[in-house]
Design an enzyme around this catalytic site. Sequence first.
Site, PDB file in Angstrom:
ATOM      1  N   VAL A  65      40.232  32.200 102.713  1.00  0.00           N
ATOM      2  CA  VAL A  65      40.445  33.261 101.713  1.00  0.00           C
ATOM      3  C   VAL A  65      41.172  34.479 102.297  1.00  0.00           C
ATOM      4  CG1 VAL A  65      38.501  32.524 100.279  1.00  0.00           C
ATOM      5  CG2 VAL A  65      38.155  34.332 102.000  1.00  0.00           C
ATOM      6  N   ASN A  91      33.060  32.682  96.063  1.00  0.00           N
ATOM      7  CA  ASN A  91      31.731  32.641  96.703  1.00  0.00           C
ATOM      8  C   ASN A  91      31.805  32.842  98.211  1.00  0.00           C
ATOM      9  OD1 ASN A  91      28.834  31.554  97.112  1.00  0.00           O
ATOM     10  ND2 ASN A  91      30.091  30.044  98.218  1.00  0.00           N
ATOM     11  N   SER A 141      26.133  41.047  96.375  1.00  0.00           N
ATOM     12  CA  SER A 141      24.883  41.002  97.148  1.00  0.00           C
ATOM     13  C   SER A 141      24.046  42.224  96.780  1.00  0.00           C
ATOM     14  CB  SER A 141      25.187  41.047  98.650  1.00  0.00           C
ATOM     15  OG  SER A 141      23.981  41.227  99.385  1.00  0.00           O
ATOM     16  N   TYR A 155      29.989  45.245 105.130  1.00  0.00           N
ATOM     17  CA  TYR A 155      29.557  44.197 104.193  1.00  0.00           C
ATOM     18  C   TYR A 155      29.146  44.818 102.858  1.00  0.00           C
ATOM     19  CZ  TYR A 155      26.685  40.256 102.425  1.00  0.00           C
ATOM     20  OH  TYR A 155      26.134  39.248 101.659  1.00  0.00           O
ATOM     21  N   ALA A 156      28.327  45.872 102.948  1.00  0.00           N
ATOM     22  CA  ALA A 156      27.843  46.516 101.714  1.00  0.00           C
ATOM     23  C   ALA A 156      28.997  47.135 100.926  1.00  0.00           C
ATOM     24  CB  ALA A 156      26.800  47.583 102.065  1.00  0.00           C
ATOM     25  N   ALA A 157      29.966  47.718 101.633  1.00  0.00           N
ATOM     26  CA  ALA A 157      31.118  48.304 100.934  1.00  0.00           C
ATOM     27  C   ALA A 157      31.910  47.217 100.208  1.00  0.00           C
ATOM     28  CB  ALA A 157      32.014  49.044 101.930  1.00  0.00           C
ATOM     29  N   LYS A 159      30.755  44.307  99.139  1.00  0.00           N
ATOM     30  CA  LYS A 159      29.978  43.741  98.029  1.00  0.00           C
ATOM     31  C   LYS A 159      29.866  44.717  96.856  1.00  0.00           C
ATOM     32  CE  LYS A 159      29.048  39.700  99.817  1.00  0.00           C
ATOM     33  NZ  LYS A 159      29.654  38.485  99.245  1.00  0.00           N
ATOM     34  N   ILE A 188      18.405  34.743  99.923  1.00  0.00           N
ATOM     35  CA  ILE A 188      18.498  33.320  99.610  1.00  0.00           C
ATOM     36  C   ILE A 188      18.608  32.558 100.931  1.00  0.00           C
ATOM     37  CG2 ILE A 188      19.776  31.583  98.275  1.00  0.00           C
ATOM     38  CD1 ILE A 188      18.743  34.003  96.570  1.00  0.00           C
TER      39      ILE A 188
HETATM   40  P1  NAD Z   1      27.023  30.415 103.700  1.00  0.00           P
HETATM   41  O1  NAD Z   1      27.343  30.993 105.024  1.00  0.00           O
HETATM   42  O2  NAD Z   1      26.419  29.065 103.631  1.00  0.00           O
HETATM   43  O3  NAD Z   1      28.319  30.393 102.773  1.00  0.00           O
HETATM   44  C1  NAD Z   1      29.465  31.145 103.010  1.00  0.00           C
HETATM   45  C2  NAD Z   1      30.659  30.202 102.963  1.00  0.00           C
HETATM   46  O4  NAD Z   1      31.873  30.954 103.088  1.00  0.00           O
HETATM   47  C3  NAD Z   1      30.648  29.183 104.110  1.00  0.00           C
HETATM   48  O5  NAD Z   1      30.789  27.877 103.583  1.00  0.00           O
HETATM   49  C4  NAD Z   1      31.839  29.571 104.944  1.00  0.00           C
HETATM   50  O6  NAD Z   1      32.471  28.477 105.586  1.00  0.00           O
HETATM   51  C5  NAD Z   1      32.750  30.218 103.908  1.00  0.00           C
HETATM   52  N1  NAD Z   1      33.753  31.079 104.522  1.00  0.00           N
HETATM   53  C6  NAD Z   1      33.587  31.995 105.513  1.00  0.00           C
HETATM   54  N2  NAD Z   1      34.759  32.563 105.815  1.00  0.00           N
HETATM   55  C7  NAD Z   1      35.697  32.007 105.010  1.00  0.00           C
HETATM   56  C8  NAD Z   1      37.092  32.168 104.853  1.00  0.00           C
HETATM   57  N3  NAD Z   1      37.801  33.018 105.607  1.00  0.00           N
HETATM   58  N4  NAD Z   1      37.731  31.426 103.909  1.00  0.00           N
HETATM   59  C9  NAD Z   1      37.045  30.557 103.149  1.00  0.00           C
HETATM   60  N5  NAD Z   1      35.724  30.340 103.247  1.00  0.00           N
HETATM   61  C10 NAD Z   1      35.061  31.061 104.176  1.00  0.00           C
HETATM   62  O7  NAD Z   1      26.067  31.472 103.016  1.00  0.00           O
HETATM   63  P2  NAD Z   1      25.731  31.723 101.464  1.00  0.00           P
HETATM   64  O8  NAD Z   1      24.525  32.570 101.495  1.00  0.00           O
HETATM   65  O9  NAD Z   1      25.740  30.477 100.676  1.00  0.00           O
HETATM   66  O10 NAD Z   1      26.938  32.661 101.033  1.00  0.00           O
HETATM   67  C11 NAD Z   1      27.603  32.546  99.787  1.00  0.00           C
HETATM   68  C12 NAD Z   1      27.855  33.940  99.235  1.00  0.00           C
HETATM   69  O11 NAD Z   1      26.611  34.543  98.883  1.00  0.00           O
HETATM   70  C13 NAD Z   1      28.505  34.894 100.235  1.00  0.00           C
HETATM   71  O12 NAD Z   1      29.501  35.661  99.589  1.00  0.00           O
HETATM   72  C14 NAD Z   1      27.355  35.775 100.659  1.00  0.00           C
HETATM   73  O13 NAD Z   1      27.760  37.027 101.143  1.00  0.00           O
HETATM   74  C15 NAD Z   1      26.574  35.855  99.368  1.00  0.00           C
HETATM   75  N6  NAD Z   1      25.180  36.299  99.491  1.00  0.00           N
HETATM   76  C16 NAD Z   1      24.269  35.567 100.193  1.00  0.00           C
HETATM   77  C17 NAD Z   1      22.952  36.022 100.268  1.00  0.00           C
HETATM   78  C18 NAD Z   1      21.883  35.249 101.014  1.00  0.00           C
HETATM   79  O14 NAD Z   1      20.749  35.774 101.159  1.00  0.00           O
HETATM   80  N7  NAD Z   1      22.160  34.047 101.502  1.00  0.00           N
HETATM   81  C19 NAD Z   1      22.586  37.215  99.658  1.00  0.00           C
HETATM   82  C20 NAD Z   1      23.530  37.929  98.971  1.00  0.00           C
HETATM   83  C21 NAD Z   1      24.830  37.469  98.889  1.00  0.00           C
END
Ligand code: NAD
Length: 255
Positions: A65, A91, A141, A155-157, A159, A188
């Site tokens: 991305v 995502n 998030s 990260y917070a900025a 999101k 999660i």
């Molecule tokens: P995760 O690490 O399993 O998923 C993140 C995915 O993004 C991974 O598959 C990774 O390979 C991919 N990724 C990373 N850099 C990338 C890039 N440059 N190009 C394309 N893909 C890339 O964790 P998750 O928790 O499933 O995260 C999914 C989303 O949920 C994220 O945006 C994360 O910030 C958000 N989120 C997660 C939580 C939590 O508690 N897990 C809470 C709030 C928000």
Amino acid sequence: MTSENKVAVITGAASGIGRALAVHYAQHGVHSVIGTFPGDPHDPEETLRLVKDAGGEAAIQQVDVRSTSSVDGFAQRAMDEYGRLDYAIANAGILRNSPLEEMTDERWHDMLNVDLTGVLRTLRAGAARMTEGGALVAVSSIAGGVYGWEEHAHYAAAKAGVLGLIRSVAVELGPRRIRANAVIPGLIETPQSLDSINSLGPEGLQRAGKDIPWGRVGRPEEVASVIGFLTSDDSRYMTGQSLIVDGGLTVKMRA
Ligand code: NAD
């Protein structure tokens, strides 16, 4: 849910919430393009296996991305493979720990390039290929979307920025009858949150779960089904909104 025969592209679908969403879509007759980032160890074939077990169909496509041409090629894969694109899910995300005094411009830009500009690239590439009835969803998030988080300002900025981006895109695409919404996950259990260096890690999650009204942290499929709702016709008059999925974490009063 009325999404049968639709086509979705999902970034970051080789793990966590993205993988659970591909499976959710398979259960509801939506074909997916599983976005996989080659820099990570996650296995997109495992996502595909789960999709097939659920009776669905999907294609795997590498996507970074941070690159506009990569994201454009990713969205185009839906057109080439299935001849249409209905849903684009931004995502993919990274999480890094960085105290303010160590927050170099480079760290800041690297984070925003993925977690904010990467979302823009995904929404833009998706919307360009959609017709009336299309839907965009970005994953924000509670860090940034609701709370501040020490040592995670970038990260917070990003999101928080996602929420302004979604609202604006929703207003702009309303006349084309394309919707844009966000989900705001709480804690999660995924590879991201299980990372002890940049996030809470297994023990931290276990501890934190006890303080959540629901009594535990969330499961990826519990966010995926809300994204599924936000792309389905069941939410057809909703746009520019964000839904918090956190087991009550953010509504609990603390002394
Ligand atoms: P995760 O690490 O399993 O998923 C993140 C995915 O993004 C991974 O598959 C990774 O390979 C991919 N990724 C990373 N850099 C990338 C890039 N440059 N190009 C394309 N893909 C890339 O964790 P998750 O928790 O499933 O995260 C999914 C989303 O949920 C994220 O945006 C994360 O910030 C958000 N989120 C997660 C939580 C939590 O508690 N897990 C809470 C709030 C928000």
